[in-house]
Design a protein around this motif. Sequence first.
Motif, PDB file in Angstrom:
ATOM      1  N   GLY A  19       0.821  -1.207   0.000  1.00  0.00           N
ATOM      2  CA  GLY A  19       0.000   0.000   0.000  1.00  0.00           C
ATOM      3  C   GLY A  19       0.853   1.254   0.000  1.00  0.00           C
ATOM      4  N   LEU A  20       0.367   2.285   0.661  1.00  0.00           N
ATOM      5  CA  LEU A  20       1.070   3.566   0.694  1.00  0.00           C
ATOM      6  C   LEU A  20       2.090   3.661   1.822  1.00  0.00           C
ATOM      7  CD1 LEU A  20      -1.933   5.980   0.000  1.00  0.00           C
ATOM      8  CD2 LEU A  20      -0.117   5.330  -1.605  1.00  0.00           C
ATOM      9  N   THR A  21       2.136   2.663   2.684  1.00  0.00           N
ATOM     10  CA  THR A  21       3.005   2.711   3.868  1.00  0.00           C
ATOM     11  C   THR A  21       4.468   3.017   3.539  1.00  0.00           C
ATOM     12  OG1 THR A  21       1.572   1.177   5.060  1.00  0.00           O
ATOM     13  CG2 THR A  21       3.819   1.435   5.882  1.00  0.00           C
ATOM     14  N   PRO A  22       5.116   2.295   2.596  1.00  0.00           N
ATOM     15  CA  PRO A  22       6.536   2.567   2.341  1.00  0.00           C
ATOM     16  C   PRO A  22       6.813   3.966   1.819  1.00  0.00           C
ATOM     17  CG  PRO A  22       5.646   1.074   0.693  1.00  0.00           C
ATOM     18  CD  PRO A  22       4.626   1.179   1.769  1.00  0.00           C
ATOM     19  N   PHE A  23       5.817   4.582   1.161  1.00  0.00           N
ATOM     20  CA  PHE A  23       6.014   5.921   0.607  1.00  0.00           C
ATOM     21  C   PHE A  23       6.046   6.995   1.700  1.00  0.00           C
ATOM     22  CE2 PHE A  23       4.324   3.309  -2.765  1.00  0.00           C
ATOM     23  CZ  PHE A  23       5.106   3.657  -3.841  1.00  0.00           C
ATOM     24  N   LYS A  24       5.702   6.605   2.915  1.00  0.00           N
ATOM     25  CA  LYS A  24       5.748   7.522   4.056  1.00  0.00           C
ATOM     26  C   LYS A  24       7.000   7.303   4.905  1.00  0.00           C
ATOM     27  CE  LYS A  24       0.677   7.270   4.289  1.00  0.00           C
ATOM     28  NZ  LYS A  24      -0.484   6.839   5.103  1.00  0.00           N
ATOM     29  N   GLN A  25       7.835   6.356   4.484  1.00  0.00           N
ATOM     30  CA  GLN A  25       9.026   6.014   5.267  1.00  0.00           C
ATOM     31  C   GLN A  25      10.252   6.761   4.741  1.00  0.00           C
ATOM     32  OE1 GLN A  25       8.889   1.783   4.634  1.00  0.00           O
ATOM     33  NE2 GLN A  25       7.562   1.407   6.404  1.00  0.00           N
ATOM     34  N   LYS A  26      11.064   7.230   5.666  1.00  0.00           N
ATOM     35  CA  LYS A  26      12.259   8.008   5.317  1.00  0.00           C
ATOM     36  C   LYS A  26      13.227   7.202   4.452  1.00  0.00           C
ATOM     37  CE  LYS A  26      16.128  10.498   7.441  1.00  0.00           C
ATOM     38  NZ  LYS A  26      16.786  10.870   8.731  1.00  0.00           N
ATOM     39  N   ALA A  27      13.397   5.909   4.784  1.00  0.00           N
ATOM     40  CA  ALA A  27      14.351   5.062   4.058  1.00  0.00           C
ATOM     41  C   ALA A  27      13.989   4.914   2.588  1.00  0.00           C
ATOM     42  CB  ALA A  27      14.426   3.679   4.715  1.00  0.00           C
ATOM     43  N   GLN A  28      12.732   5.151   2.262  1.00  0.00           N
ATOM     44  CA  GLN A  28      12.279   5.068   0.869  1.00  0.00           C
ATOM     45  C   GLN A  28      13.036   6.065   0.000  1.00  0.00           C
ATOM     46  OE1 GLN A  28      10.148   2.862  -0.323  1.00  0.00           O
ATOM     47  NE2 GLN A  28       8.652   3.731  -1.707  1.00  0.00           N
ATOM     48  N   TYR A  29      13.417   7.182   0.582  1.00  0.00           N
ATOM     49  CA  TYR A  29      14.029   8.264  -0.184  1.00  0.00           C
ATOM     50  C   TYR A  29      15.518   8.452   0.122  1.00  0.00           C
ATOM     51  CZ  TYR A  29       9.058   8.955  -0.660  1.00  0.00           C
ATOM     52  OH  TYR A  29       7.718   8.724  -0.898  1.00  0.00           O
ATOM     53  N   THR A  30      15.954   8.107   1.338  1.00  0.00           N
ATOM     54  CA  THR A  30      17.380   8.248   1.647  1.00  0.00           C
ATOM     55  C   THR A  30      18.222   7.263   0.840  1.00  0.00           C
ATOM     56  OG1 THR A  30      17.068   6.784   3.560  1.00  0.00           O
ATOM     57  CG2 THR A  30      17.043   9.153   3.985  1.00  0.00           C
ATOM     58  N   ASN A  31      17.607   6.177   0.374  1.00  0.00           N
ATOM     59  CA  ASN A  31      18.338   5.209  -0.443  1.00  0.00           C
ATOM     60  C   ASN A  31      18.587   5.697  -1.864  1.00  0.00           C
ATOM     61  OD1 ASN A  31      19.051   2.455   0.775  1.00  0.00           O
ATOM     62  ND2 ASN A  31      17.015   2.833   1.642  1.00  0.00           N
ATOM     63  N   ILE A  32      18.194   6.934  -2.151  1.00  0.00           N
ATOM     64  CA  ILE A  32      18.452   7.506  -3.470  1.00  0.00           C
ATOM     65  C   ILE A  32      19.947   7.586  -3.745  1.00  0.00           C
ATOM     66  CG2 ILE A  32      18.513   9.927  -2.708  1.00  0.00           C
ATOM     67  CD1 ILE A  32      17.055  10.664  -5.308  1.00  0.00           C
ATOM     68  N   THR A  33      20.767   7.682  -2.669  1.00  0.00           N
ATOM     69  CA  THR A  33      22.220   7.741  -2.847  1.00  0.00           C
ATOM     70  C   THR A  33      22.735   6.466  -3.523  1.00  0.00           C
ATOM     71  OG1 THR A  33      22.477   6.933  -0.578  1.00  0.00           O
ATOM     72  CG2 THR A  33      22.630   9.308  -0.918  1.00  0.00           C
ATOM     73  N   ALA A  34      22.113   5.327  -3.202  1.00  0.00           N
ATOM     74  CA  ALA A  34      22.492   4.073  -3.850  1.00  0.00           C
ATOM     75  C   ALA A  34      22.146   4.125  -5.336  1.00  0.00           C
ATOM     76  CB  ALA A  34      21.777   2.895  -3.182  1.00  0.00           C
ATOM     77  N   GLY A  35      21.044   4.786  -5.661  1.00  0.00           N
ATOM     78  CA  GLY A  35      20.651   4.949  -7.060  1.00  0.00           C
ATOM     79  C   GLY A  35      21.641   5.798  -7.826  1.00  0.00           C
ATOM     80  N   PHE A  36      22.139   6.875  -7.183  1.00  0.00           N
ATOM     81  CA  PHE A  36      23.168   7.695  -7.824  1.00  0.00           C
ATOM     82  C   PHE A  36      24.402   6.844  -8.114  1.00  0.00           C
ATOM     83  CE2 PHE A  36      21.384  11.585  -5.387  1.00  0.00           C
ATOM     84  CZ  PHE A  36      20.447  11.797  -6.386  1.00  0.00           C
ATOM     85  N   SER A  37      24.786   6.024  -7.138  1.00  0.00           N
ATOM     86  CA  SER A  37      25.956   5.161  -7.283  1.00  0.00           C
ATOM     87  C   SER A  37      25.781   4.186  -8.451  1.00  0.00           C
ATOM     88  CB  SER A  37      26.191   4.383  -5.982  1.00  0.00           C
ATOM     89  OG  SER A  37      27.181   3.399  -6.147  1.00  0.00           O
TER      90      SER A  37
END
Length: 287
Positions: free
Chosen positions: A200-218
């Motif tokens: 559902g929408l739960t993970p989209f409210k979690q901070k880790a959902q977006y802080t892991n963007i650094t791994a995406g940059f890598s």
Amino acid sequence: MNLLLVLVPAIFWGINPIIVTKTGGSATNQVFGLGLGTVVVAIIATLIVKPTISPLIFLVALLTGVCWPIGQLGQFVSMKRIGVSKAVPISTGLQLVGNTLIGAFIFHEWQGRQSIIIGFIALILVIIGSALTSATDRGEDQRVKLKDLLFLLVTTSGYLLYSALPKFPILAHTSSVAILLPEALGIFGGIAIYQLCTEGLTPFKQKAQYTNITAGFSWGIGTFAYIVVAQQLGVTTAFIFSQLNVLVATLGGVLILHEKKDTFEMWCTLIGLVLIIAGAIATTFAK
């Protein structure tokens, strides 16, 4: 300059598992963040290179990207279960074996007796190397269990589809930069839809959902660098050097994440890594 350039994919792909482990969050949080960061890098790369992307190529590349989160989720879940220094080498070994067999039997990349012999020797090296990286002498509870190996084996199918689809005629002669953005959107969209359906929408409210963007940059920087290296120095050179990412990830798991290995396990891991890299290099000579 070229030496530094060829090492970029290995370094940025290799530190990726370490970044997501340090950042934390669930496996789906980590893949979502990775997908988001990759989209950002892909947009920048596309604006710089300005490749031509037809609607059909965009659609096929998008579907290719959707396959990738299956493999990445499997790897991230396995990293939590058995550790980075075991999960990454085993995952890499399974990918090398799978991609090599697909190349040999579907795309007929092995031509002649010599290619077949070299190819099978390469596969044996990779299999032995992967087994050695998971070796332990500290009891049954420290060993990689069959269920963990099977889980990695099944989820690796996502990686294999992601690697195989671009080899089909419709994408085979398309610029790698041209398919980078739609693939990135497929990765991002695929994991987002999966989360909506399962959590559902739960993970989209979690901070880790977006802080892991650094791994995406890598991951995105490593992928873009791989494309540049392949174009300038050839696919074989790019592939061989990119396989050093397993060395970066595994040693990073031990030295940075402090995953415990005694002397016996460390020697097995180092020998296993050498065999995996040797096997990866050997596969290029079988084509």
